[in-house]
Write a protein that holds these residues in place. Structure first.
Motif, short mmCIF file in Angstrom:
data_model
loop_
_atom_site.label_atom_id
_atom_site.label_comp_id
_atom_site.label_asym_id
_atom_site.label_seq_id
_atom_site.Cartn_x
_atom_site.Cartn_y
_atom_site.Cartn_z
N MET A 1 0.99 -1.23 0.21
CA MET A 1 -0.01 0.09 -0.22
C MET A 1 0.88 1.31 -0.18
O MET A 1 1.74 1.19 0.71
N LEU A 2 0.66 2.04 -0.83
CA LEU A 2 1.31 3.50 -0.90
C LEU A 2 0.20 4.45 -0.20
O LEU A 2 -0.57 4.57 -0.31
N ILE A 3 1.01 5.20 0.67
CA ILE A 3 0.53 6.13 1.71
C ILE A 3 1.08 7.57 1.33
O ILE A 3 2.34 7.79 1.22
N LEU A 4 0.42 8.45 0.59
CA LEU A 4 0.61 9.78 0.29
C LEU A 4 -0.09 11.00 1.12
O LEU A 4 -1.35 10.66 1.65
N GLN A 5 0.28 11.86 1.33
CA GLN A 5 0.12 13.10 1.95
C GLN A 5 -0.12 14.11 0.99
O GLN A 5 0.86 14.64 0.08
N ARG A 6 -1.38 14.77 0.97
CA ARG A 6 -1.71 15.78 0.02
C ARG A 6 -2.33 16.95 0.76
O ARG A 6 -3.14 16.54 1.75
N LYS A 7 -2.46 17.85 0.31
CA LYS A 7 -3.23 19.20 0.77
C LYS A 7 -4.16 19.61 -0.12
O LYS A 7 -4.24 19.14 -1.38
N LYS A 8 -4.92 20.65 0.13
CA LYS A 8 -5.98 21.07 -0.64
C LYS A 8 -5.24 21.72 -1.82
O LYS A 8 -4.48 22.32 -1.86
N GLU A 9 -6.26 21.32 -2.80
CA GLU A 9 -6.07 21.33 -4.17
C GLU A 9 -4.77 20.59 -4.95
O GLU A 9 -4.46 20.97 -6.10
N GLN A 10 -4.26 19.89 -4.18
CA GLN A 10 -3.05 19.23 -4.69
C GLN A 10 -3.78 18.02 -5.05
O GLN A 10 -4.74 17.30 -4.78
N ALA A 11 -3.17 17.18 -6.07
CA ALA A 11 -3.51 16.20 -6.96
C ALA A 11 -2.62 15.08 -6.80
O ALA A 11 -1.33 15.16 -6.62
N LEU A 12 -2.88 13.81 -7.16
CA LEU A 12 -2.01 12.71 -7.52
C LEU A 12 -2.59 12.05 -8.96
O LEU A 12 -3.79 12.01 -9.05
N ASN A 13 -1.69 11.26 -9.43
CA ASN A 13 -2.22 10.81 -10.91
C ASN A 13 -1.78 9.40 -10.91
O ASN A 13 -0.66 8.83 -10.23
N ILE A 14 -2.67 8.50 -11.39
CA ILE A 14 -2.36 7.05 -11.30
C ILE A 14 -2.50 6.64 -13.06
O ILE A 14 -3.60 7.02 -13.75
N GLY A 15 -1.35 6.24 -13.23
CA GLY A 15 -1.20 5.89 -14.87
C GLY A 15 -1.25 7.37 -15.39
O GLY A 15 -0.92 8.32 -15.11
N ASP A 16 -1.52 7.09 -16.88
CA ASP A 16 -1.75 8.39 -17.68
C ASP A 16 -3.02 8.80 -17.67
O ASP A 16 -3.28 10.15 -18.25
N ASN A 17 -3.91 8.54 -17.30
CA ASN A 17 -5.30 8.83 -17.43
C ASN A 17 -6.52 8.94 -16.23
O ASN A 17 -7.74 9.09 -16.11
N ILE A 18 -5.79 8.84 -14.94
CA ILE A 18 -6.64 8.92 -13.67
C ILE A 18 -5.90 9.98 -12.75
O ILE A 18 -4.65 10.04 -12.47
N SER A 19 -6.73 10.99 -12.46
CA SER A 19 -6.10 12.07 -11.61
C SER A 19 -7.03 12.21 -10.18
O SER A 19 -8.32 12.30 -10.55
N ILE A 20 -6.60 12.37 -9.02
CA ILE A 20 -7.39 12.26 -7.99
C ILE A 20 -6.92 13.72 -7.20
O ILE A 20 -5.60 14.06 -7.21
N ILE A 34 -12.28 13.00 -8.82
CA ILE A 34 -11.44 11.86 -9.51
C ILE A 34 -11.86 12.13 -11.01
O ILE A 34 -13.05 12.21 -11.43
N ASP A 35 -10.77 12.02 -11.66
CA ASP A 35 -11.01 12.39 -13.14
C ASP A 35 -10.40 11.07 -13.71
O ASP A 35 -9.27 10.86 -13.83
N ALA A 36 -11.34 10.17 -14.37
CA ALA A 36 -10.88 9.12 -15.23
C ALA A 36 -11.94 8.87 -16.21
O ALA A 36 -13.04 9.41 -16.29
N PRO A 37 -11.38 7.87 -17.17
CA PRO A 37 -12.17 7.56 -18.18
C PRO A 37 -13.41 6.92 -17.82
O PRO A 37 -13.66 6.36 -16.75
N ARG A 38 -14.71 6.94 -18.53
CA ARG A 38 -15.75 6.53 -18.24
C ARG A 38 -15.78 5.04 -18.28
O ARG A 38 -16.77 4.57 -17.35
N ASP A 39 -14.97 4.28 -18.74
CA ASP A 39 -14.86 2.98 -18.50
C ASP A 39 -14.48 2.49 -17.28
O ASP A 39 -14.12 1.18 -17.05
#
Length: 84
Positions: A1-20, A34-39
């Protein structure tokens, strides 16, 4: 499990097409975008856990192919309870 710390308005990317992105932070909650493809299926873990706990009551196994069945079941439950 990867644990990350983020602040307000910060993001992280998963692969090339998912952003949180962290939108808001409360005392005991966080609002995420969460910005991800519809599929890509995105389900709250408590819904998956509830479906797994009730697996004997349903006629399909909980696996990647059953996600659409879970969504259909949840939608039916909302309609039956008067929630749309």
């Amino acid at each position: 499990m990867l644990i990350l710390q983020r602040k307000k308005e910060q993001a992280l990317n998963i692969g090339d097409n998912i952003s949180i992105t962290v939108l808001e932070i409360g005392n005991d909650w966080v609002k995420l975008a969460i910005d991800a493809p519809r599929d890509v299926s995105i389900l709250r873990s408590e819904l998956v856990e509830a479906a797994s706990a009730n697996q004997e009551a349903v006629s399909f196994p909980l696996n990647a192919g059953s996600i659409s069945k879970i969504k259909e079941f949840i939608s039916d439950q909302r309609k039956n309870n008067g929630n749309t």
